[in-house]
Design a protein around this motif. Sequence first.
Motif, PDB file in Angstrom:
ATOM      1  N   LEU A   1       0.823  -1.212   0.000  1.00 53.72           N
ATOM      2  CA  LEU A   1       0.000   0.000   0.000  1.00 53.72           C
ATOM      3  C   LEU A   1       0.853   1.257   0.000  1.00 53.72           C
ATOM      4  N   GLU A   2       1.930   1.232   0.765  1.00 52.12           N
ATOM      5  CA  GLU A   2       2.826   2.379   0.800  1.00 52.12           C
ATOM      6  C   GLU A   2       3.395   2.660  -0.589  1.00 52.12           C
ATOM      7  N   TYR A   3       3.882   1.637  -1.265  1.00 51.80           N
ATOM      8  CA  TYR A   3       4.426   1.808  -2.611  1.00 51.80           C
ATOM      9  C   TYR A   3       3.340   2.269  -3.578  1.00 51.80           C
ATOM     10  N   PHE A   4       2.143   1.704  -3.450  1.00 52.68           N
ATOM     11  CA  PHE A   4       1.052   2.091  -4.343  1.00 52.68           C
ATOM     12  C   PHE A   4       0.773   3.583  -4.217  1.00 52.68           C
ATOM     13  N   PHE A   5       0.596   4.064  -2.999  1.00 51.34           N
ATOM     14  CA  PHE A   5       0.258   5.476  -2.818  1.00 51.34           C
ATOM     15  C   PHE A   5       1.426   6.392  -3.147  1.00 51.34           C
ATOM     16  N   TRP A   6       2.647   5.966  -2.897  1.00 57.66           N
ATOM     17  CA  TRP A   6       3.816   6.798  -3.209  1.00 57.66           C
ATOM     18  C   TRP A   6       3.991   6.926  -4.720  1.00 57.66           C
ATOM     19  N   PHE A   7       3.943   5.797  -5.444  1.00 57.23           N
ATOM     20  CA  PHE A   7       4.247   5.808  -6.871  1.00 57.23           C
ATOM     21  C   PHE A   7       3.046   6.134  -7.751  1.00 57.23           C
ATOM     22  N   LYS A   8       1.847   5.841  -7.311  1.00 56.57           N
ATOM     23  CA  LYS A   8       0.677   6.079  -8.147  1.00 56.57           C
ATOM     24  C   LYS A   8      -0.013   7.405  -7.841  1.00 56.57           C
TER      25      LYS A   8
ATOM     26  N   ARG B   1       1.366  10.134  -4.904  1.00 57.06           N
ATOM     27  CA  ARG B   1       2.165  11.201  -4.291  1.00 57.06           C
ATOM     28  C   ARG B   1       3.283  11.709  -5.203  1.00 57.06           C
ATOM     29  N   LEU B   2       3.996  10.818  -5.887  1.00 56.31           N
ATOM     30  CA  LEU B   2       5.067  11.283  -6.775  1.00 56.31           C
ATOM     31  C   LEU B   2       4.521  12.136  -7.917  1.00 56.31           C
ATOM     32  N   HIS B   3       3.322  11.816  -8.388  1.00 57.81           N
ATOM     33  CA  HIS B   3       2.705  12.634  -9.436  1.00 57.81           C
ATOM     34  C   HIS B   3       2.438  14.046  -8.907  1.00 57.81           C
ATOM     35  N   PHE B   4       1.973  14.136  -7.668  1.00 58.73           N
ATOM     36  CA  PHE B   4       1.732  15.435  -7.047  1.00 58.73           C
ATOM     37  C   PHE B   4       3.047  16.209  -6.926  1.00 58.73           C
ATOM     38  N   HIS B   5       4.082  15.554  -6.423  1.00 61.20           N
ATOM     39  CA  HIS B   5       5.383  16.204  -6.272  1.00 61.20           C
ATOM     40  C   HIS B   5       5.912  16.704  -7.625  1.00 61.20           C
ATOM     41  N   ALA B   6       5.774  15.894  -8.647  1.00 61.34           N
ATOM     42  CA  ALA B   6       6.239  16.301  -9.978  1.00 61.34           C
ATOM     43  C   ALA B   6       5.454  17.511 -10.467  1.00 61.34           C
ATOM     44  N   HIS B   7       4.164  17.515 -10.216  1.00 61.26           N
ATOM     45  CA  HIS B   7       3.323  18.643 -10.631  1.00 61.26           C
ATOM     46  C   HIS B   7       3.748  19.937  -9.928  1.00 61.26           C
ATOM     47  N   VAL B   8       4.070  19.840  -8.659  1.00 63.19           N
ATOM     48  CA  VAL B   8       4.487  21.007  -7.877  1.00 63.19           C
ATOM     49  C   VAL B   8       5.900  21.444  -8.267  1.00 63.19           C
ATOM     50  N   GLY B   9       6.712  20.497  -8.758  1.00 62.96           N
ATOM     51  CA  GLY B   9       8.081  20.832  -9.152  1.00 62.96           C
ATOM     52  C   GLY B   9       9.101  20.599  -8.053  1.00 62.96           C
ATOM     53  N   MET B  10       8.749  19.769  -7.074  1.00 61.83           N
ATOM     54  CA  MET B  10       9.666  19.384  -6.006  1.00 61.83           C
ATOM     55  C   MET B  10       9.491  17.891  -5.805  1.00 61.83           C
ATOM     56  N   ILE B  11      10.448  17.145  -6.310  1.00 59.81           N
ATOM     57  CA  ILE B  11      10.277  15.701  -6.252  1.00 59.81           C
ATOM     58  C   ILE B  11      11.512  15.014  -5.703  1.00 59.81           C
ATOM     59  N   PRO B  12      11.332  14.304  -4.583  1.00 65.98           N
ATOM     60  CA  PRO B  12      12.414  13.443  -4.118  1.00 65.98           C
ATOM     61  C   PRO B  12      12.263  12.107  -4.838  1.00 65.98           C
ATOM     62  N   LEU B  13      13.052  11.892  -5.849  1.00 71.48           N
ATOM     63  CA  LEU B  13      12.924  10.648  -6.603  1.00 71.48           C
ATOM     64  C   LEU B  13      13.027   9.472  -5.649  1.00 71.48           C
ATOM     65  N   GLY B  14      12.399   8.405  -6.003  1.00 75.37           N
ATOM     66  CA  GLY B  14      12.471   7.225  -5.156  1.00 75.37           C
ATOM     67  C   GLY B  14      12.237   5.975  -5.967  1.00 75.37           C
ATOM     68  N   GLY B  15      12.871   4.920  -5.572  1.00 77.30           N
ATOM     69  CA  GLY B  15      12.653   3.652  -6.237  1.00 77.30           C
ATOM     70  C   GLY B  15      13.783   3.266  -7.160  1.00 77.30           C
ATOM     71  N   ASN B  16      13.599   2.132  -7.793  1.00 75.17           N
ATOM     72  CA  ASN B  16      14.646   1.543  -8.621  1.00 75.17           C
ATOM     73  C   ASN B  16      14.569   1.923 -10.086  1.00 75.17           C
ATOM     74  N   THR B  17      13.417   2.328 -10.553  1.00 72.80           N
ATOM     75  CA  THR B  17      13.254   2.583 -11.972  1.00 72.80           C
ATOM     76  C   THR B  17      13.239   4.085 -12.219  1.00 72.80           C
ATOM     77  N   VAL B  18      14.418   4.676 -12.220  1.00 73.10           N
ATOM     78  CA  VAL B  18      14.570   6.110 -12.440  1.00 73.10           C
ATOM     79  C   VAL B  18      15.518   6.276 -13.622  1.00 73.10           C
ATOM     80  N   PHE B  19      15.095   7.056 -14.598  1.00 73.17           N
ATOM     81  CA  PHE B  19      15.915   7.305 -15.771  1.00 73.17           C
ATOM     82  C   PHE B  19      16.241   8.792 -15.833  1.00 73.17           C
ATOM     83  N   ILE B  20      17.512   9.104 -15.920  1.00 75.38           N
ATOM     84  CA  ILE B  20      17.971  10.490 -15.942  1.00 75.38           C
ATOM     85  C   ILE B  20      18.986  10.632 -17.066  1.00 75.38           C
ATOM     86  N   ARG B  21      18.835  11.693 -17.832  1.00 73.67           N
ATOM     87  CA  ARG B  21      19.823  11.940 -18.884  1.00 73.67           C
ATOM     88  C   ARG B  21      21.194  12.187 -18.259  1.00 73.67           C
ATOM     89  N   ARG B  22      22.189  11.644 -18.882  1.00 77.91           N
ATOM     90  CA  ARG B  22      23.557  11.752 -18.375  1.00 77.91           C
ATOM     91  C   ARG B  22      23.988  13.213 -18.183  1.00 77.91           C
TER      92      ARG B  22
END
Length: 133
Positions: free
Chosen positions: A14-21, A23-44
């Motif tokens: 449940l924690e992962y569900f609410f964080w990834f489905k 809360r992270l969307h909210f953080h991204a929308h606001v423009g302040m996101i503490p990335l979390g998890g294993n599947t993160v892609f960032i340009r070099r």
Amino acid sequence: MNFADHWFSMHNVLEYFFWFKSRLHFHAHVGMIPLGGNTVFIRRGLLERVGGWDQDCLTEDADIGLQLSALGERIRVVYDPRHATREETPDSVGSFVRQRTRWNQGFLQVLQKKTWLGLPTFDQKVLALYTLS
């Protein structure tokens, strides 16, 4: 993956569900996101721009997310089942508590770095302070 193995496994799911489905969307929308998890892609180039990952940080993903947010970089949260990772709940309550303790200590470590003070808006700073503390 092992949501039925322990009494605390469903909490993890449940924690992962609410964080990834949600809360992270909210953080991204606001423009302040503490990335979390294993599947993160960032340009070099972005990683190089912020000096790469801090190897001594307990939550290096949250740290890099805050640094990118402070630069005003747009971060998207995308779910694609072809690229989703599956998380396994720790095998004992002790391991579960140690994992969460490390995450909380890492958030406090990122808070102490004061990168969040460089966020462009007051609302982003308040959200960062709330999330990290």
